[in-house]
Design an enzyme around this catalytic site. Structure first.
Site, PDB file in Angstrom:
ATOM      1  CG  HIS A   1     102.138  63.912  71.387  1.00 11.05           C
ATOM      2  ND1 HIS A   1     100.906  64.314  70.930  1.00 11.05           N
ATOM      3  CD2 HIS A   1     103.040  64.412  70.514  1.00 11.05           C
ATOM      4  CE1 HIS A   1     101.063  65.019  69.815  1.00 11.05           C
ATOM      5  NE2 HIS A   1     102.347  65.090  69.543  1.00 11.05           N
TER       6      HIS A   1
ATOM      7  CD  GLU B   1     106.400  66.188  70.618  1.00  5.43           C
ATOM      8  OE1 GLU B   1     106.449  66.756  69.533  1.00  5.43           O
ATOM      9  OE2 GLU B   1     105.438  66.330  71.400  1.00  5.43           O
TER      10      GLU B   1
ATOM     11  CG  ASP C   1     105.103  70.572  69.687  1.00  2.00           C
ATOM     12  OD1 ASP C   1     105.672  69.791  68.921  1.00  2.00           O
ATOM     13  OD2 ASP C   1     103.981  70.335  70.211  1.00  2.00           O
TER      14      ASP C   1
ATOM     15  CG  HIS D   1     100.938  71.605  68.214  1.00  2.00           C
ATOM     16  ND1 HIS D   1      99.921  71.843  67.310  1.00  2.00           N
ATOM     17  CD2 HIS D   1     101.617  70.545  67.712  1.00  2.00           C
ATOM     18  CE1 HIS D   1      99.974  70.959  66.333  1.00  2.00           C
ATOM     19  NE2 HIS D   1     100.997  70.159  66.552  1.00  2.00           N
TER      20      HIS D   1
ATOM     21  CD  GLU E   1     107.294  68.676  66.258  1.00  2.00           C
ATOM     22  OE1 GLU E   1     106.548  67.989  66.978  1.00  2.00           O
ATOM     23  OE2 GLU E   1     106.932  69.186  65.168  1.00  2.00           O
TER      24      GLU E   1
HETATM   25  O1  G3P Z   1     106.912  64.527  67.529  1.00  2.00           O
HETATM   26  C1  G3P Z   1     105.762  63.884  67.129  1.00  2.00           C
HETATM   27  C2  G3P Z   1     104.593  64.806  66.962  1.00  2.00           C
HETATM   28  O2  G3P Z   1     104.596  65.745  67.999  1.00  2.00           O
HETATM   29  C3  G3P Z   1     104.573  65.514  65.644  1.00  2.00           C
HETATM   30  O3  G3P Z   1     103.387  66.145  65.365  1.00  2.00           O
HETATM   31  O4  G3P Z   1     101.862  68.045  65.219  1.00  2.00           O
HETATM   32  O5  G3P Z   1     101.861  66.628  67.267  1.00  2.00           O
HETATM   33  O6  G3P Z   1     103.752  68.175  66.821  1.00  2.00           O
HETATM   34  P1  G3P Z   1     102.689  67.302  66.218  1.00  2.00           P
HETATM   35 MG    MG Z   2     105.197  67.743  68.372  1.00  2.00          MG
END
Ligand code: G3P
Ligand code: MG
Length: 243
Positions: free
Chosen positions: A9, A36, A38, A51, A111
């Site tokens: 993450h 993952e 952002d 993020h 994302e």
């Molecule tokens: O993709 C899962 C997660 O990343 C979604 O929430 O706020 O951590 O980007 P966040």
């Molecule tokens: Mg995310």
């Protein structure tokens, strides 16, 4: 699609400053096969891996992320807040992150972090960069909380693997997934119920859960059919990759 059971993450947010190349490399070092990250649109069409809506928590900058220009972003220190050994770590551009992830042989769950409505300005440049640089569609997922952004992705390229990102599974999840031929539903592990998980699996979708940092938190979820867990620290989950 070559999904695996564990996904780092924001790279591996517990091991290095989130959403940096250091974090992506730290994830790879655990043996995890997917990350993952952002992607956040900023001023003048810039696309960065970040993020937050503001710069303060993860950099030495101030202000709203969306208003920052790339020139300023590239001067910021995105590592020291996490630990002195990461001083000077930069916010990556989407291009840099794609190249790094690909060079490490990882899968990418990108994302799209965007809660505005100017989808037609934000999404096409992201898809264009992916089309230009990302090589293996079986190692690429695009996810977003922004459903119109996913609709745009779907209408641009029906081969994309789309992950509909939610906190709690909404009542209309099946309609939403079907309308964009989604690959997966990506939800928070906590509010998910067994009935929801089993229904999502019965409907033929992949089920990903975020963000669990202790394998004990999602032991039931595997039984319910969860396909992958998104975690800040892949290390305690890695035994699962080989099971
Ligand atoms: O993709 C899962 C997660 O990343 C979604 O929430 O706020 O951590 O980007 P966040
Ligand atoms: Mg995310």
């Amino acid at each position: 699609m070559q999904l695996s059971k564990v996904m780092g993450h924001r790279g591996a947010a517990l091991l290095a400053p989130e959403n940096t190349l250091a974090s992506i490399r730290a994830a790879a070092a655990t043996g995890v096969k997917w990350v993952e990250i952002d992607v956040y649109p900023i001023a003048q069409g810039g696309l960065i891996i970040f993020h937050d809506d503001t710069l303060e928590r993860c950099t030495n900058g101030i202000g709203n992320t969306v208003e920052a220009n790339l020139e300023t972003i590239l001067t910021l220190d995105a590592g020291t807040w996490f630990g002195g050994e990461h001083e000077g770590e930069k916010i990556p551009t989407l291009e840099q992150a794609i190249d790094c992830i690909q060079a490490l042989g990882l899968g990418l769950n990108l994302e799209i972090k965007y809660d505005g409505t100017a989808i037609e300005q934000v999404v096409p440049p992201i898809l264009a960069l992916l089309a230009e640089r990302w090589q293996d569609n079986d190692k690429l997922m695009i996810s977003s909380f922004n459903y119109p952004a996913l609709q745009w992705c779907y209408h641009t390229n029906k081969q994309l693997h789309l992950g509909y990102l939610v906190n709690q599974v909404p009542d209309d999840w099946l309609l939403k997934l079907a309308a964009i031929e989604a690959y997966s539903l990506n939800c928070h592990y906590k509010p998910l119920t067994e009935a929801q998980a089993r229904a999502i699996k019965s409907a033929g979708y992949q089920l990903l859960c975020y963000t669990a940092n202790d394998p004990q938190l999602v032991t039931d979820h595997w039984d319910w059919g969860m396909d992958a867990v998104i975690t800040d620290d892949p290390r305690p989950f890695m035994a699962l990759e080989h099971s």
